[in-house]
Design an enzyme around this catalytic site. Sequence first.
Site, PDB file in Angstrom:
ATOM      1  N   HIS A   1       0.852  -1.191   0.000  1.00 47.76           N
ATOM      2  CA  HIS A   1       0.000   0.000   0.000  1.00 47.76           C
ATOM      3  C   HIS A   1       0.888   1.241   0.000  1.00 47.76           C
ATOM      4  CE1 HIS A   1      -4.046  -1.787   1.608  1.00 47.76           C
ATOM      5  NE2 HIS A   1      -3.553  -2.454   0.593  1.00 47.76           N
TER       6      HIS A   1
ATOM      7  N   TYR B   1      -9.801   5.437   6.765  1.00 48.07           N
ATOM      8  CA  TYR B   1     -10.050   5.886   8.138  1.00 48.07           C
ATOM      9  C   TYR B   1     -11.116   6.972   8.068  1.00 48.07           C
ATOM     10  CZ  TYR B   1      -5.718   3.566   9.618  1.00 48.07           C
ATOM     11  OH  TYR B   1      -4.747   2.640   9.890  1.00 48.07           O
TER      12      TYR B   1
ATOM     13  N   PRO C   1      -4.968   0.836  18.376  1.00 48.93           N
ATOM     14  CA  PRO C   1      -4.735   0.268  17.038  1.00 48.93           C
ATOM     15  C   PRO C   1      -4.747   1.306  15.925  1.00 48.93           C
ATOM     16  CG  PRO C   1      -6.938  -0.267  17.827  1.00 48.93           C
ATOM     17  CD  PRO C   1      -6.225   0.353  18.975  1.00 48.93           C
TER      18      PRO C   1
ATOM     19  N   LYS D   1       0.499   0.380  15.021  1.00 50.47           N
ATOM     20  CA  LYS D   1       1.865   0.381  15.542  1.00 50.47           C
ATOM     21  C   LYS D   1       2.205  -0.806  16.445  1.00 50.47           C
ATOM     22  CE  LYS D   1       3.046   3.788  13.303  1.00 50.47           C
ATOM     23  NZ  LYS D   1       3.670   3.320  12.073  1.00 50.47           N
TER      24      LYS D   1
ATOM     25  N   TYR E   1       3.195   7.025   9.831  1.00 53.63           N
ATOM     26  CA  TYR E   1       2.407   5.835   9.500  1.00 53.63           C
ATOM     27  C   TYR E   1       3.298   4.748   8.898  1.00 53.63           C
ATOM     28  CZ  TYR E   1      -1.757   3.163   8.278  1.00 53.63           C
ATOM     29  OH  TYR E   1      -2.720   2.179   8.205  1.00 53.63           O
TER      30      TYR E   1
END
Length: 413
Positions: free
Chosen positions: A83, A211, A303, A307, A395
Amino acid sequence: MGSSPSTSPPSSRTQVAIIGAGPAGLLLGQLLHEAGIDNVILEQRSADYVLSRIRAGVLEQTTVQLLEQAGVGERLRREGLRHDGTELAFDGRLHRIDFARLTGRSVTVYGQTEVTRDLMERRAAVGRTTVYEAQDVSLHGFDSDAPLVRWRHGGVQHELRCDFIAGCDGFHGVSRASVPAGAIATHEKVYPFGWLGLLAQVPPARHELVYANHARGFALCSQRSRTLSRYYLQVPADDRIERWSDTAFWNELRRRLPADVADRVTTGASIEKSIAPLRSFVAEPMRFGRLFLAGDAAHIVPPTGAKGLNLAASDVGFLADAMRDHYLERSDDGIDAYSERCLRRIWKAERFSWWFTSLMHQFPGTGEFDHRMQHAELDYLVGSPAASTALAENYVGLPMDLPTRATAAALIH
């Protein structure tokens, strides 16, 4: 599982005793094996139970590199989904954060269950010992130069002498609980909500994760493969799984997503459904004589931002590096710097997870001002290259710098 794990009692001595056969303990065991360092893993649960745990599956590049070093990169490279970005949804619209363009890095979607399976099978193939269903594990003498681990298996008492103990047995494990209370400090934040997760054998709604910030609560469209999807909803901390039929879940998920994403959600019967509480937790230090904590034994992150597994991997990467220095280079600089190395990375990941959680969720008791501030931050985030880059670099994972011996010595002092 392709190969049966070893459950035979080990010899009475090893170099590193590893407590816990989750991905952290198994990864450490394989990294040590590749360095020629003897190790034994003890696990309270059965191998089938360990494999049945449903967990996250977004891997940073550093985690992928560590798995390759451990000899388990082949299936990951073949089946893992790269991704190059993620999508944020708010105000009914999607906004893409382009990891590759902003940082030159990406993440790989590959389920934690598959990571665990690969490590189990590799460990069995190389003949290293794992004792499953080890009961009443107790740690002794880790403040001396002669640590000892005791446990029962099959009704028989066993003990294992070792040079070091690695506590990779999770938040509720025996390792952190064995540390005297005065020697450890803990820091915790408990969030007033949880994540209701549903796993289904359906194709993902989008190529990348979504998200979503919505007035009804946070939602996440995640995935494990091209045919296996994992979706999440923010729910009150005291919610109960019995309240949520599959139909109720799918209906609520669609309400929280932009229309073009909601229309692409394929529904199906749940394979697994559960509610996970959200908390931030750090225990420090992470070294106590010859006992080292790693992974969830030392820290928990929400979550949001994926991480948890990645921090566990970097912990054991640092620890394996320290053990190699000790046995192969006759240097204890890495051992002495272990806790500081880990905690510098952990606190940065805790900060990112706290910030991202605060940005994307609805908090009870907040007023219109707080909602407007959250919206302003989201609007700034997707409109500012600098802000988008900050999210992207956190991220995909901050660099896991393995210090030189000189740098490690500086950390100690």
